[in-house]
Design an enzyme around this catalytic site. Structure first.
Site, PDB file in Angstrom:
ATOM      1  N   GLU A 427      49.521 -27.928  59.493  1.00  0.00           N
ATOM      2  CA  GLU A 427      50.273 -27.992  60.736  1.00  0.00           C
ATOM      3  C   GLU A 427      49.456 -28.733  61.798  1.00  0.00           C
ATOM      4  OE1 GLU A 427      50.913 -24.084  62.208  1.00  0.00           O
ATOM      5  OE2 GLU A 427      51.821 -24.752  64.093  1.00  0.00           O
ATOM      6  N   ASP A 501      48.970 -22.217  61.427  1.00  0.00           N
ATOM      7  CA  ASP A 501      48.394 -21.221  62.321  1.00  0.00           C
ATOM      8  C   ASP A 501      49.028 -19.863  62.049  1.00  0.00           C
ATOM      9  OD1 ASP A 501      46.993 -23.244  63.493  1.00  0.00           O
ATOM     10  OD2 ASP A 501      48.388 -23.482  65.188  1.00  0.00           O
ATOM     11  N   ASP A 503      50.628 -17.747  63.755  1.00  0.00           N
ATOM     12  CA  ASP A 503      51.454 -17.341  64.893  1.00  0.00           C
ATOM     13  C   ASP A 503      52.934 -17.614  64.585  1.00  0.00           C
ATOM     14  OD1 ASP A 503      51.706 -20.040  64.962  1.00  0.00           O
ATOM     15  OD2 ASP A 503      50.644 -20.337  66.863  1.00  0.00           O
ATOM     16  N   ASP A 505      55.004 -20.009  65.410  1.00  0.00           N
ATOM     17  CA  ASP A 505      55.295 -21.355  64.955  1.00  0.00           C
ATOM     18  C   ASP A 505      54.852 -21.554  63.514  1.00  0.00           C
ATOM     19  OD1 ASP A 505      56.473 -22.056  67.253  1.00  0.00           O
ATOM     20  OD2 ASP A 505      54.891 -23.417  67.953  1.00  0.00           O
TER      21      ASP A 505
END
Ligand code: 2B7
Length: 644
Positions: A427, A501, A503, A505
């Site tokens: 990402e 990540d 999180d 997203d």
């Protein structure tokens, strides 16, 4: 009382040895599923007797000593001596395969043992079995041991006021891997039996725990239907249809349509056995529904003469409980697990029974009939539109992939040993940069995904993903095509690793990529080539000591371990780690932690994909709220594997 009934009318086919030699052939398996077939065989006989109108209560007891007992209040097994067979009634039922013969004038026989093999199989696979027949005011008893051998001859134990049969057995632990009876499994079976045998109460008692449950349905299937639809708003009320075909196939069905529900739920039975894989009776039901609603829609000008309602769309929101009883000579099960009714005659029997009555019902309940037709038409429109969109997108993607030249995005690896090669989908460009520096250039390739497809909904999500240039790169890079052209043997990477990540997203990108693989490269998932990298959330350090932590628990432990003066780095994203740290914690095979992605349950997975990318946004929101905790990364079907 049928006192003139005698054991001379029984016929004998085989001895019991074959059962012990090949138990799987008789009960399917020797695991816990097979173990419980022993119970169904015995319970079946009690149910048949009750179905014939003899006895209103059946008791099943799991004893403290690990044995199981079934009692009924029927006529009691005939125990008299059969001269031709040189055996008494008990021996014929419990020591001979398929020993039944004229015993049962029952037209319909329960087939709960699935393989329909009879109680002698239970005896053959037991360490011991004891049988009482309470008949003509006397208690007759026999005991078998060691796979059904006579341990005590038929004995008249004296007078009794009881009526019925009592069987108790202890499974052979040399045959079964586990001989522990499951309360829940038996409860589920008795619940099914109770709904199919209305008016009979099943009493289950577990002496090991004191747990008790009774099963009784006054109205049989209708009540079962109500239980499956509680708290759900109906588009129709429940429709109950019963009848018997010319060949003597008995059909009973309770069904209805739910509002705001897109599932199709058909629970079907044949001769008291759940037919999980459907069969001809289910086909008959579907045919009747499609035909009836089509005739109705045409006659009432809801569709034109040259149009028709699609069966799949029609059945969205359908809940149906279907029970058929097929005469024994026609009864046939199919499939690996024998969960499918193979009696062809059942198709027309069910179709005709339902069609003849449903047509009237629809005429008499116009608002319901119209609502179902309208819902079907809506559904057909939605599907046609979605299908169209997908087709366009696919064509676009195909043209992109075929006219493709190697993107400057991909950093390839040098090795041509495809099975060892790894593709990291990363990402963001900055993490991509670290990954590029921290990788092993020989066998680790890096493909950064720029940003992420916008967080919109369903079709939009997939469109955005497919329109993404990196996805075209991804397909090209993996090198094995996509959709029906996908060939697993052509893949260029043994591991495809998603590195995002930890999180929201990151989770979203994971879901999108996994859904993409599921929809367009399913074999890649099925064969376990897809992984998710787990970057650490924290680094705890002091002086030369450092510990990487993957969750808050580990963080607390690490703090304690490092002790005084510790400091903590919290990584909000991959980009915050330098290449060396990323390499050490997340990329090097000896150090990293990977989650391998598997499809554990395709039905469930389809359902999930539907939730994630379907058009029902409320369902998605609900699911996400109830199931995803963004601090844990385990929100898809994953299995944790830490490499050695
Ligand atoms: C096909 C064989 C197994 N059988 C009878 C009669 C009654 C009867 C049974 C039974 C299980 C545990 C408690 C028929 C049928 C043998 O022939 S088996 N009840 N219950 C049972 O096994 N329960 C019978 C006709 C006249 N009199 C008795």
């Amino acid at each position: 009382m049928a006192n003139d009934y005698s054991a001379s009318e029984l016929k004998v086919l085989h001895g019991l040895e074959p059962v012990r030699q090949r138990p799987g052939m008789y009960i399917g398996s020797t695991d816990t599923v097979g173990l419980h077939h022993l119970v169904w065989e015995i319970v079946d006989n009690a149910v048949d007797e009750a179905n014939e109108g003899h006895g209103k209560h059946i008791y099943v007891t799991i004893h403290d000593d690990g044995s199981l007992e079934v009692q009924d209040q029927g006529r009691g097994i005939p125990y008299d001596y059969n001269k031709a067979e040189k055996k008494n009634g008990f021996q014929i039922v419990y020591q001979t395969l398929h020993g039944g013969g004229k015993f049962d004038e029952n037209l319909y026989k329960s087939a709960g043992g699935l393989h329909g093999v009879g109680a002698s199989v239970t005896n053959a696979l037991s360490l011991w079995m004891e049988v009482h027949s309470f008949r003509d005011g006397r208690d007759h008893f026999m005991r078998f041991e060691d796979g059904g051998k006579t341990a005590s001859e038929l004995k008249d134990m004296g007078p009794t006021t009881k009526r019925g049969t009592d069987v108790r057995f202890y499974p052979d632990d040399r045959i079964f891997s586990d001989i522990t009876f499951s309360f829940d499994r038996i409860a589920q079976h008795l619940d099914d039996q109770a709904c199919l045998t209305k008016g009979v109460t099943f009493h289950l008692l577990d002496e090991r725990t004191g747990r008790k449950q009774d099963f009784y349905y006054e109205n049989g299937l209708q009540e079962y239907y109500q239980r499956h639809t509680v708290n759900k708003e109906g588009l129709t009320s429940s429709i109950h249809i019963e009848g018997t075909s010319d060949e003597g196939i008995r059909v009973e069905c309770v069904f209805g349509f739910l509002k705001d529900n897109y599932d199709e739920k058909i629970i079907s039975f044949a001769n008291g056995v759940r037919t999980g894989d459907g069969g001809y009776h289910v086909t008959g039901l579907k045919k009747a529904l499609t035909n009836c609603f089509n005739s109705y829609a045409i006659n009432h000008r809801l569709i034109r003469n040259n149009e028709s309602l699609d069966g799949d769309c029609l059945r969205e929101g359908l809940v149906a409980i279907l029970s058929t009883w097929v005469p024994e000579h026609l009864l046939q099960f199919e499939g690996q697990t024998k969960g499918k009714l193979g009696t062809k005659e059942a198709l027309n029997a069910v179709d005709r029974t339902i069609e003849s009555k449903l047509a009237y019902y629809l005429e008499e309940h116009e608002p319901e009939a119209v609502a179902v037709c309208k819902k079907t038409i809506d559904e057909m429109r939605v599907r046609a539109k979605a299908e169209n969109e997908r087709k366009k997108e696919r064509e676009l993607l195909k043209s992109k992939v075929s006219g493709f030249t190697l993107s400057d995005k991909l950093t390839p690896c040098s090795s041509k040993d495809y099975s060892k090669n790894e593709l990291f989908i990363v990402e963001g460009d900055s993490a991509g940069g670290s990954a590029k520096k921290g990788r092993n250039p020989k066998y680790q390739a890096i493909l950064p995904l720029r940003g992420k497809p916008k967080n919109t909904t369903d079709v939009e999500d997939e469109k955005a993903l497919l329109g993404n240039k990196e996805i075209a790169t991804l397909i090209y890079t993996i090198g094995a095509g996509f959709d029906s052209d996908f060939k697993i043997k052509d893949i260029h990477y043994g591991k495809v690793i998603i590195m995002t990540d930890a999180d929201d997203d990151g989770s979203h990108i994971q879901s999108l990529l996994l859904t993409f693989f599921y929809n367009h490269m399913k074999p890649l998932l099925e064969t376990g080539h897809v992984y998710i990298a787990c970057p650490p959330l924290y680094r705890v350090y002091a002086g030369k000591k450092e510990i990487y932590c993957y969750d808050d628990n580990e963080l607390e432990k690490a703090k304690a371990e490092i002790g005084r003066g510790y400091r903590v780095n919290r990584y909000k994203g991959l980009g915050e780690m330098n290449y060396d740290q990323l390499s050490h914690t997340t990329m090097q095979p000896e150090k990293r932690k990977l989650l391998q992605v598997f499809i554990q349950d395709d039905e469930e997975c389809k359902d999930k994909v539907n939730i994630f990318l379907g058009r029902d946004t409320d369902r998605r929101k609900d699911w996400i709220e109830n199931n995803i905790d963004f601090t844990t990364k385990d929100n898809f079907t994953k299995e944790v594997k830490r490499e050695k």
